[in-house]
Design a protein around this motif. Structure first.
Motif, PDB file in Angstrom:
ATOM      1  N   TYR A  64       0.840  -1.199   0.000  1.00  0.00           N
ATOM      2  CA  TYR A  64       0.000   0.000   0.000  1.00  0.00           C
ATOM      3  C   TYR A  64       0.876   1.252   0.000  1.00  0.00           C
ATOM      4  CZ  TYR A  64      -3.939  -3.047   1.098  1.00  0.00           C
ATOM      5  OH  TYR A  64      -4.897  -4.027   1.053  1.00  0.00           O
ATOM      6  N   ALA A  65       0.333   2.335  -0.513  1.00  0.00           N
ATOM      7  CA  ALA A  65       1.057   3.612  -0.524  1.00  0.00           C
ATOM      8  C   ALA A  65       1.169   4.138   0.902  1.00  0.00           C
ATOM      9  CB  ALA A  65       0.318   4.623  -1.396  1.00  0.00           C
ATOM     10  N   GLU A  66       2.349   4.617   1.266  1.00  0.00           N
ATOM     11  CA  GLU A  66       2.580   5.050   2.640  1.00  0.00           C
ATOM     12  C   GLU A  66       2.148   6.488   2.906  1.00  0.00           C
ATOM     13  OE1 GLU A  66       6.680   4.790   3.582  1.00  0.00           O
ATOM     14  OE2 GLU A  66       7.339   6.036   1.910  1.00  0.00           O
ATOM     15  N   ASP A  67       1.886   7.261   1.834  1.00  0.00           N
ATOM     16  CA  ASP A  67       1.434   8.635   2.028  1.00  0.00           C
ATOM     17  C   ASP A  67       0.550   9.055   0.851  1.00  0.00           C
ATOM     18  OD1 ASP A  67       3.170   9.742  -0.144  1.00  0.00           O
ATOM     19  OD2 ASP A  67       4.779   9.175   1.234  1.00  0.00           O
ATOM     20  N   PRO A 112     -13.740  16.104   4.334  1.00  0.00           N
ATOM     21  CA  PRO A 112     -14.843  17.026   4.036  1.00  0.00           C
ATOM     22  C   PRO A 112     -15.296  17.797   5.284  1.00  0.00           C
ATOM     23  CG  PRO A 112     -15.235  14.885   3.027  1.00  0.00           C
ATOM     24  CD  PRO A 112     -14.053  14.724   3.931  1.00  0.00           C
ATOM     25  N   TYR A 113     -15.803  18.993   5.057  1.00  0.00           N
ATOM     26  CA  TYR A 113     -16.329  19.864   6.113  1.00  0.00           C
ATOM     27  C   TYR A 113     -15.253  20.323   7.102  1.00  0.00           C
ATOM     28  CZ  TYR A 113     -20.935  18.582   4.413  1.00  0.00           C
ATOM     29  OH  TYR A 113     -22.042  18.395   3.608  1.00  0.00           O
ATOM     30  N   THR A 114     -14.014  20.383   6.646  1.00  0.00           N
ATOM     31  CA  THR A 114     -12.950  20.928   7.485  1.00  0.00           C
ATOM     32  C   THR A 114     -12.200  21.970   6.675  1.00  0.00           C
ATOM     33  OG1 THR A 114     -11.207  19.374   6.791  1.00  0.00           O
ATOM     34  CG2 THR A 114     -12.669  18.658   8.580  1.00  0.00           C
ATOM     35  N   ASN A 115     -11.405  22.737   7.361  1.00  0.00           N
ATOM     36  CA  ASN A 115     -10.621  23.778   6.699  1.00  0.00           C
ATOM     37  C   ASN A 115      -9.257  23.224   6.277  1.00  0.00           C
ATOM     38  OD1 ASN A 115      -9.900  26.313   5.714  1.00  0.00           O
ATOM     39  ND2 ASN A 115      -9.142  27.016   7.709  1.00  0.00           N
ATOM     40  N   GLY A 116      -9.302  22.237   5.351  1.00  0.00           N
ATOM     41  CA  GLY A 116      -8.060  21.678   4.838  1.00  0.00           C
ATOM     42  C   GLY A 116      -7.430  20.602   5.699  1.00  0.00           C
ATOM     43  N   GLU A 117      -8.159  20.056   6.667  1.00  0.00           N
ATOM     44  CA  GLU A 117      -7.608  18.965   7.475  1.00  0.00           C
ATOM     45  C   GLU A 117      -7.472  17.708   6.614  1.00  0.00           C
ATOM     46  OE1 GLU A 117      -6.550  18.962  10.546  1.00  0.00           O
ATOM     47  OE2 GLU A 117      -7.235  20.925  11.234  1.00  0.00           O
ATOM     48  N   LYS A 118      -6.436  16.908   6.884  1.00  0.00           N
ATOM     49  CA  LYS A 118      -6.203  15.707   6.099  1.00  0.00           C
ATOM     50  C   LYS A 118      -6.472  14.442   6.912  1.00  0.00           C
ATOM     51  CE  LYS A 118      -2.833  17.475   2.769  1.00  0.00           C
ATOM     52  NZ  LYS A 118      -1.533  17.222   2.104  1.00  0.00           N
ATOM     53  N   PHE A 119      -6.843  13.394   6.200  1.00  0.00           N
ATOM     54  CA  PHE A 119      -7.003  12.093   6.843  1.00  0.00           C
ATOM     55  C   PHE A 119      -5.646  11.594   7.331  1.00  0.00           C
ATOM     56  CE2 PHE A 119     -10.670  12.092   3.972  1.00  0.00           C
ATOM     57  CZ  PHE A 119     -11.672  11.611   4.807  1.00  0.00           C
ATOM     58  N   GLU A 120      -5.653  10.828   8.389  1.00  0.00           N
ATOM     59  CA  GLU A 120      -4.449  10.167   8.871  1.00  0.00           C
ATOM     60  C   GLU A 120      -4.296   8.862   8.086  1.00  0.00           C
ATOM     61  OE1 GLU A 120      -4.450   9.788  13.199  1.00  0.00           O
ATOM     62  OE2 GLU A 120      -5.990  11.357  13.271  1.00  0.00           O
ATOM     63  N   LEU A 121      -3.165   8.682   7.433  1.00  0.00           N
ATOM     64  CA  LEU A 121      -2.928   7.497   6.608  1.00  0.00           C
ATOM     65  C   LEU A 121      -1.714   6.736   7.142  1.00  0.00           C
ATOM     66  CD1 LEU A 121      -3.737   5.917   4.014  1.00  0.00           C
ATOM     67  CD2 LEU A 121      -2.096   7.352   2.778  1.00  0.00           C
ATOM     68  N   SER A 122      -1.886   5.441   7.377  1.00  0.00           N
ATOM     69  CA  SER A 122      -0.806   4.613   7.906  1.00  0.00           C
ATOM     70  C   SER A 122      -0.778   3.277   7.187  1.00  0.00           C
ATOM     71  CB  SER A 122      -0.987   4.361   9.410  1.00  0.00           C
ATOM     72  OG  SER A 122      -1.120   5.571  10.123  1.00  0.00           O
TER      73      SER A 122
END
Length: 226
Positions: free
Chosen positions: A62-65, A151-161
């Motif tokens: 899987y992609a790490e980032d 969605p519905y945030t000011n540019g917050e990103k999902f945490e991906l691991s």
């Protein structure tokens, strides 16, 4: 004095009525808006899962980032096999497989019950082509650059691991997870309701938000809403 007292009593009654109304409506309004945001976040997590599965099919891991994942979706390609014709039960019983059939010669045809070799080769084909990941997985027009944003945030990103799990037989299975907590994607809604929701999830031993996949307890890339 009595008039002032009555006026204050009336105001107090109105205030209490309003507070009762809000105590009923706050949870209802919170759940209504939460449902809207849940659907948007879940849809994005499902897209992340689609992209990660395509990446793993191509790379074996899987992609790490998100930068790596998004670049793959934009620039990568996947193999597509178009099929024409199927083997009959009789041919399968005689040991004919798709691999053998594709390399079959006229001299070998009879042993598999094939009388018209030319007709068989014309109507049994497997053609391989390569198409872009973006068009095959998401379709043209999809904004892949939005994949990492909650969605519905000011540019917050999902945490991906990413991680891996080794089975008893020694097979190493790649794992990934993408997640975002309630406090991020529900930000701006009733704070106490968010606190209550978070505490409830923690008390039940669950993740306090929405997530897909798991790098600790393999779950076949399921979402915690499924």
């Amino acid at each position: 004095m009595k008039i002032v007292f009555k006026a204050l009593l009336a105001l107090a009654s109105v205030f209490l009525a309003y507070m009762c109304y809000r105590s009923i409506m706050n949870p209802i309004e919170f759940e209504r808006e939460k449902s809207v945001r849940d659907k948007a976040v879940i849809a994005r997590l499902i897209d992340i899962r689609k992209a990660q599965i395509a990446y793993k099919d191509a790379k074996g891991v899987y992609a790490e980032d998100f930068k790596t994942l998004i670049t793959f979706v934009k620039e990568g390609s996947v193999m597509m096999v178009s099929k024409k014709g199927e083997l009959t039960d009789q041919q399968l019983e005689k040991g004919l497989t798709e691999e053998i059939a594709l390399a079959l010669t006229e001299d070998q045809a009879a042993q598999y019950g094939i009388e018209d070799f030319a007709d068989f080769k014309e109507n049994f084909r497997r053609d391989t082509s390569y198409v872009s990941v973006l068009s095959s997985v998401f379709g043209k027009g999809y904004n892949v650059d939005s994949l990492s944003f909650v969605p519905y945030t000011n540019g917050e990103k999902f945490e991906l691991s990413i991680g891996e799990n080794e089975t008893k037989s020694g097979i190493v299975i790649p794992l990934f997870e993408a997640k975002t907590p309630y406090k991020v994607y529900l930000n701006g809604l009733n704070k106490q309701e968010i606190i209550n929701l978070t505490k409830q999830a923690i008390a039940l031993g669950k993740y306090e938000g929405l997530k897909v996949g798991d790098i600790v307890n393999p779950n076949n890339n399921a979402g915690n809403w499924e």
